[in-house]
Design a protein around this motif. Structure first.
Motif, PDB file in Angstrom:
ATOM      1  N   PRO A  77      -2.291   8.682   4.022  1.00 59.71           N
ATOM      2  CA  PRO A  77      -3.009   8.233   5.221  1.00 59.71           C
ATOM      3  C   PRO A  77      -2.350   8.761   6.487  1.00 59.71           C
ATOM      4  N   ARG A 134       0.862  -1.183   0.000  1.00 58.04           N
ATOM      5  CA  ARG A 134       0.000   0.000   0.000  1.00 58.04           C
ATOM      6  C   ARG A 134       0.899   1.234   0.000  1.00 58.04           C
ATOM      7  N   VAL A 143       0.519  -5.967   2.305  1.00 60.92           N
ATOM      8  CA  VAL A 143      -0.802  -6.516   2.581  1.00 60.92           C
ATOM      9  C   VAL A 143      -0.982  -7.729   1.705  1.00 60.92           C
ATOM     10  N   GLU A 177      -9.820   4.398   7.751  1.00 65.53           N
ATOM     11  CA  GLU A 177      -9.615   5.649   7.026  1.00 65.53           C
ATOM     12  C   GLU A 177     -10.476   5.695   5.772  1.00 65.53           C
ATOM     13  N   GLN A 188      -6.591  -6.705   0.514  1.00 71.31           N
ATOM     14  CA  GLN A 188      -7.009  -6.454   1.879  1.00 71.31           C
ATOM     15  C   GLN A 188      -5.941  -7.007   2.814  1.00 71.31           C
ATOM     16  N   PRO A 189      -5.744  -6.361   3.976  1.00 74.70           N
ATOM     17  CA  PRO A 189      -4.709  -6.828   4.880  1.00 74.70           C
ATOM     18  C   PRO A 189      -4.987  -8.226   5.404  1.00 74.70           C
ATOM     19  N   PRO A 197      -6.281   2.191   4.270  1.00 67.44           N
ATOM     20  CA  PRO A 197      -5.976   1.500   5.521  1.00 67.44           C
ATOM     21  C   PRO A 197      -7.223   1.426   6.392  1.00 67.44           C
ATOM     22  N   THR A 249      -1.323   7.055   9.104  1.00 72.19           N
ATOM     23  CA  THR A 249      -0.232   6.196   9.558  1.00 72.19           C
ATOM     24  C   THR A 249       0.135   5.220   8.444  1.00 72.19           C
ATOM     25  N   GLY A 250       1.230   4.500   8.662  1.00 74.18           N
ATOM     26  CA  GLY A 250       1.653   3.486   7.701  1.00 74.18           C
ATOM     27  C   GLY A 250       2.510   4.077   6.601  1.00 74.18           C
ATOM     28  N   ASP A 261      -8.703   0.156  -1.029  1.00 74.13           N
ATOM     29  CA  ASP A 261      -7.259   0.252  -0.809  1.00 74.13           C
ATOM     30  C   ASP A 261      -6.891   1.068   0.419  1.00 74.13           C
ATOM     31  N   GLU A 289       3.361  -0.467   3.620  1.00 82.23           N
ATOM     32  CA  GLU A 289       3.262  -1.754   4.301  1.00 82.23           C
ATOM     33  C   GLU A 289       2.746  -2.837   3.361  1.00 82.23           C
TER      34      GLU A 289
END
Length: 232
Positions: free
Chosen positions: A167, A39, A175, A123, A189-190, A120, A169-170, A118, A173
């Motif tokens: 976003p 992401r 996924v 959010e 999706q995570p 997080p 945070t992140g 997409d 990362e």
């Protein structure tokens, strides 16, 4: 039962087992892989009204006056399947109302915050928008972005993590578990924390399907040997 009848029964049972195993193995071979992705914000440059994936980062790319740059937030495995900004790379539509000024250049900055699929967890992506950045003649794409879309967030490796605070945070990362959003664009999706997908490897068939095939093979072998013993 005659030996001939027993033999025919064993062949019939063996054929049924073989057919069922073949069907399950076919399903195993065609089961969709759970593709892992990342992401992140991808960076694009306008070329002939179309978007081309940038060959360098926004901190070093230096668009000329009258060019467009785009940024798209999405989940993708690599640059070959990265989602493009959905708005056109149209400098005129963004910057025609901004008068040229000596010592500066105008760069159309197109921002696509992506889809809810997409985003997080927790959010909601802001609406896509565009802005005309009027910056110094030697400014980079990153400086043009900063002129119209603060706050920006970078990580310690200078990877662009957030534009206009999104976003929260992140940063790039990983996924797992690819699926398609409402527009048919493949996203992901995570998976559970500490894993890459629902089965742990993010790319293989489910443990249940493998176990089912193993059970069919074992039961089929047992039926075959029992038939042989009765014939004997």
């Amino acid at each position: 039962m005659t030996r001939a009848a027993a033999a025919r029964g064993a062949v019939t049972r063996g054929g049924a087992v073989a057919a069922l195993a073949a069907v399950l193995l076919t399903l195993l071979g065609t089961a969709p892989a759970q593709a892992a992705g990342y992401r992140y914000w991808s960076f694009w440059q306008g070329s002939g009204g179309q978007w081309a994936y940038a060959t360098q980062g926004p901190a070093t790319a230096r668009p000329g006056d009258g060019e467009a740059v785009g940024f798209r937030f999405a989940v993708s495995a690599d640059s070959s399947d990265a989602a493009k900004p959905r708005a056109a790379a149209d400098f005129g539509a963004v910057c025609d109302s901004t008068a040229a000024k000596d010592g500066t250049k105008r760069v159309a900055v197109v921002l696509d915050f992506g889809t809810a699929a997409d985003a997080p967890g927790g959010e909601t992506p802001p609406a896509a928008r565009s802005a005309c950045a009027q910056v110094g003649e030697d400014a980079t794409a990153g400086e043009a972005l900063a002129a119209v879309a603060k706050p920006l967030r970078y990580d310690s490796s200078a990877l662009l993590c957030a534009i206009a605070g999104y976003p929260r945070t992140g940063c790039g990362e990983q996924v797992g578990g690819a699926k398609k959003d409402s527009r048919g664009t493949e996203s992901a999706q995570p998976g559970p924390a500490g894993s890459e997908g629902s089965d742990g490897d993010g790319g293989g068939p489910s443990a249940g399907l493998i176990g089912g095939i193993a059970a069919v093979v074992v039961l089929g072998a047992a039926a075959f040997w029992q038939a042989r013993r009765r014939r004997g």
